[in-house]
Design an enzyme around this catalytic site. Structure first.
Site, PDB file in Angstrom:
ATOM      1  N   CYS A 129     140.908 128.872  89.354  1.00  0.00           N
ATOM      2  CA  CYS A 129     140.534 127.472  89.164  1.00  0.00           C
ATOM      3  C   CYS A 129     139.346 127.194  90.098  1.00  0.00           C
ATOM      4  O   CYS A 129     139.478 127.280  91.318  1.00  0.00           O
ATOM      5  CB  CYS A 129     141.758 126.618  89.501  1.00  0.00           C
TER       6      CYS A 129
ATOM      7  N   CYS B  66     133.765 114.538  94.155  1.00  0.00           N
ATOM      8  CA  CYS B  66     133.572 114.140  92.760  1.00  0.00           C
ATOM      9  C   CYS B  66     133.111 112.694  92.758  1.00  0.00           C
ATOM     10  O   CYS B  66     133.564 111.894  93.567  1.00  0.00           O
ATOM     11  CB  CYS B  66     134.877 114.279  91.978  1.00  0.00           C
TER      12      CYS B  66
ATOM     13  N   CYS C  89     143.599 110.981  91.333  1.00  0.00           N
ATOM     14  CA  CYS C  89     143.111 112.306  91.723  1.00  0.00           C
ATOM     15  C   CYS C  89     142.707 112.341  93.203  1.00  0.00           C
ATOM     16  O   CYS C  89     141.962 111.474  93.662  1.00  0.00           O
ATOM     17  CB  CYS C  89     141.926 112.689  90.838  1.00  0.00           C
TER      18      CYS C  89
ATOM     19  N   CYS D 117     146.998 120.747  90.420  1.00  0.00           N
ATOM     20  CA  CYS D 117     145.959 119.889  89.839  1.00  0.00           C
ATOM     21  C   CYS D 117     145.821 118.590  90.611  1.00  0.00           C
ATOM     22  O   CYS D 117     146.823 117.922  90.868  1.00  0.00           O
ATOM     23  CB  CYS D 117     146.358 119.425  88.447  1.00  0.00           C
TER      24      CYS D 117
ATOM     25  N   GLU E 113     137.467 123.911  97.420  1.00  0.00           N
ATOM     26  CA  GLU E 113     138.705 124.672  97.272  1.00  0.00           C
ATOM     27  C   GLU E 113     138.723 125.424  95.945  1.00  0.00           C
ATOM     28  O   GLU E 113     138.232 124.931  94.926  1.00  0.00           O
ATOM     29  CB  GLU E 113     139.909 123.733  97.402  1.00  0.00           C
TER      30      GLU E 113
ATOM     31  N   CYS F 183     138.610 108.945  89.356  1.00  0.00           N
ATOM     32  CA  CYS F 183     139.850 108.785  88.579  1.00  0.00           C
ATOM     33  C   CYS F 183     140.954 108.357  89.547  1.00  0.00           C
ATOM     34  O   CYS F 183     141.068 108.898  90.653  1.00  0.00           O
ATOM     35  CB  CYS F 183     140.224 110.094  87.875  1.00  0.00           C
TER      36      CYS F 183
HETATM   37  N1  SAH Z   1     136.740 116.705  86.426  1.00  0.00           N
HETATM   38  C1  SAH Z   1     137.422 117.590  85.515  1.00  0.00           C
HETATM   39  C2  SAH Z   1     138.250 118.636  86.241  1.00  0.00           C
HETATM   40  C3  SAH Z   1     139.339 117.976  87.056  1.00  0.00           C
HETATM   41  S1  SAH Z   1     140.818 118.682  87.553  1.00  0.00           S
HETATM   42  C4  SAH Z   1     138.285 116.773  84.599  1.00  0.00           C
HETATM   43  O1  SAH Z   1     138.441 115.580  84.822  1.00  0.00           O
HETATM   44  O2  SAH Z   1     138.785 117.315  83.631  1.00  0.00           O
HETATM   45  C5  SAH Z   1     141.779 119.202  86.264  1.00  0.00           C
HETATM   46  C6  SAH Z   1     142.873 118.257  85.749  1.00  0.00           C
HETATM   47  O3  SAH Z   1     143.775 117.775  86.743  1.00  0.00           O
HETATM   48  C7  SAH Z   1     142.272 117.040  85.110  1.00  0.00           C
HETATM   49  O4  SAH Z   1     142.876 116.825  83.875  1.00  0.00           O
HETATM   50  C8  SAH Z   1     142.659 115.956  86.070  1.00  0.00           C
HETATM   51  O5  SAH Z   1     142.651 114.703  85.467  1.00  0.00           O
HETATM   52  C9  SAH Z   1     144.021 116.411  86.516  1.00  0.00           C
HETATM   53  N2  SAH Z   1     144.497 115.756  87.731  1.00  0.00           N
HETATM   54  C10 SAH Z   1     143.765 115.115  88.658  1.00  0.00           C
HETATM   55  N3  SAH Z   1     144.559 114.623  89.628  1.00  0.00           N
HETATM   56  C11 SAH Z   1     145.823 114.967  89.303  1.00  0.00           C
HETATM   57  C12 SAH Z   1     147.082 114.800  89.947  1.00  0.00           C
HETATM   58  N4  SAH Z   1     147.192 114.165  91.106  1.00  0.00           N
HETATM   59  N5  SAH Z   1     148.174 115.309  89.335  1.00  0.00           N
HETATM   60  C13 SAH Z   1     148.068 115.983  88.188  1.00  0.00           C
HETATM   61  N6  SAH Z   1     146.899 116.196  87.545  1.00  0.00           N
HETATM   62  C14 SAH Z   1     145.794 115.696  88.095  1.00  0.00           C
END
Ligand code: SAH
Length: 382
Positions: free
Chosen positions: A117, A124, A131, A354, A104, A128
């Site tokens: 983005c 991934c 996420c 995000c 996406e 986390c």
């Molecule tokens: N792998 C990279 C890019 C990830 S996405 C990283 O970890 O930085 C970008 C941001 O969105 C990251 O800070 C991630 O932690 C955050 N994110 C992930 N899931 C989320 C959610 N459900 N709500 C808000 N932010 C989220």
């Protein structure tokens, strides 16, 4: 590394994908073909400035080279599997790759900028806890051409009449914040970033290209040495105990090591700072004491904290912090002298915010199957 991409492309499709090559890579390819290296610059201008994909139209390139390009190269883009426009103008696309998986890509317009983005991996591998992409498991790294292809295809779509209602339709900024951990796909990422910065390609300034990482410390150092872009770090917690739970890679690269790498990163340029991302999870990391601890931790480091309201997805197991908690956290952090921004959620009505990007991933790690079989999910292990 470039040779790996070349080899991969050849094996997979028979033709080279020119989007896999940054300027250095393209020059060396053309030299191998007995051509002058400056042809790379011409070729890149045709592809990225004039958006010409038919080699026969590239009039300042010799007939022989055009013929060779026609026979052995192409500009391979993903296919559009799905396109959505949110009521706030955010656009989300599912792009189908040649392997059948979808990634996406999201475009976030404002009055004076358009941020794309971009995804770096199919799924991934980092898991986390908050996420949505993590729930998809992991299939593979994207190639350079698949990363750059998201920019090329998104801009192509934005130029069509269908997107006329979108307030700003040019990609002026790129954030590597889509699916995947960009620094876990380092070798494909760096040439893609080079193309974003290169005047013969996208020509974006270094402050308009941001790599976001969950904190892969050695790769932060390598990034600093190899390419000049802005860095965002997904911190999300002020203590190792809490961060281990939310961002499990912290067990390998704890906060102290991560912040040391951040300090090294900003020493390169006195104007640069780190953007720390902090997802606001109700009752988990959003209390005033967390803000105070965060302020203490970040004191003296040129940075901003980007407070992201948690974006829910089915089965997430977390709730977004209340506005009160978010405001209180912001005030406490401000008192410590650390600058913080309360980020507005964009595109949540189409799951483009995000952490809501999920694509269509054929999970090679079988993460979900394993998780749902584990006692943590209240089921008996099989
Ligand atoms: N792998 C990279 C890019 C990830 S996405 C990283 O970890 O930085 C970008 C941001 O969105 C990251 O800070 C991630 O932690 C955050 N994110 C992930 N899931 C989320 C959610 N459900 N709500 C808000 N932010 C989220």
């Amino acid at each position: 590394m470039i040779m790996t991409n070349v080899a991969q492309t050849q094996v997979l499709e028979g033709k080279l994908n020119l989007l896999d090559f940054d300027r250095v890579g393209l020059r060396s390819l053309l030299e191998q073909w007995g051509e002058k290296p400056f042809r790379a610059d011409q070729l890149m201008k045709w592809v990225y400035h004039d958006r010409i994909s038919d080699f026969s139209e590239m009039s300042n390139i010799s007939k022989a080279l055009r013929g060779r390009l026609q026979d052995s190269a192409e500009l391979r883009l993903p296919e559009v599997a799905e396109a959505q426009i949110s009521r706030d103008g955010t656009c989300k696309w599912a792009f189908k790759l040649s392997c059948g998986n979808n990634v996406e890509t999201v475009f976030i317009p404002t009055d004076d900028r358009g941020t794309l983005c971009v995804s770096s991996q199919v799924g991934c591998a980092l898991d986390c806890s908050f996420c949505a992409t993590a729930r998809q498991g992991f299939n593979r790294n994207l190639t350079t051409g698949e990363i750059v292809g998201q920019l090329v295809l998104a801009q192509k779509l934005l130029d069509t009449p269908e997107y006329q209602s979108v307030s700003y339709r040019r990609i002026s900024n790129v954030v590597m914040m889509g699916m995947g951990e960009p620094l876990a796909n380092f070798n494909a990422l760096v040439p893609a970033l080079n193309l974003m910065l290169d005047d013969n390609a996208w020509g974006l300034s270094k402050r308009r290209v941001t790599v976001s990482t969950s904190g892969i410390v050695p790769a932060i150092d390598r990034l600093r040495e190899q390419v000049d872009v802005a860095l965002a770090v997904s911190l999300h917690a002020p203590t190792d105990d809490l961060r281990n739970e939310l961002v499990p890679i912290n067990k390998k690269y704890p906060i102290k090591d991560l912040l040391d790498a951040c300090r090294r990163y900003v020493t390169r340029d006195h104007k640069s700072h780190i953007m720390f991302e902090y997802v606001m999870l109700e009752g988990v990391n959003d209390q005033p004491e967390h803000a105070r601890a965060l302020g203490k931790l970040l004191r003296g480091l040129p940075c901003k904290v980007n407070m992201i309201p948690f974006n829910p997805f089915p089965g997430a197991g977390y709730t977004v912090s209340s506005n009160n908690a978010i405001n209180r956290f912001w005030e406490e952090l401000n008192k410590t002298g650390v600058r913080a921004l309360k980020r507005r959620t964009r595109g949540d009505d189409i799951d483009a915010a995000c952490g809501q990007l999920a694509g269509d991933v054929d999970d090679k790690t079988q993460r979900m199957a394993k998780k749902f079989a584990s006692p943590r999910y209240g089921e008996t292990p099989s």
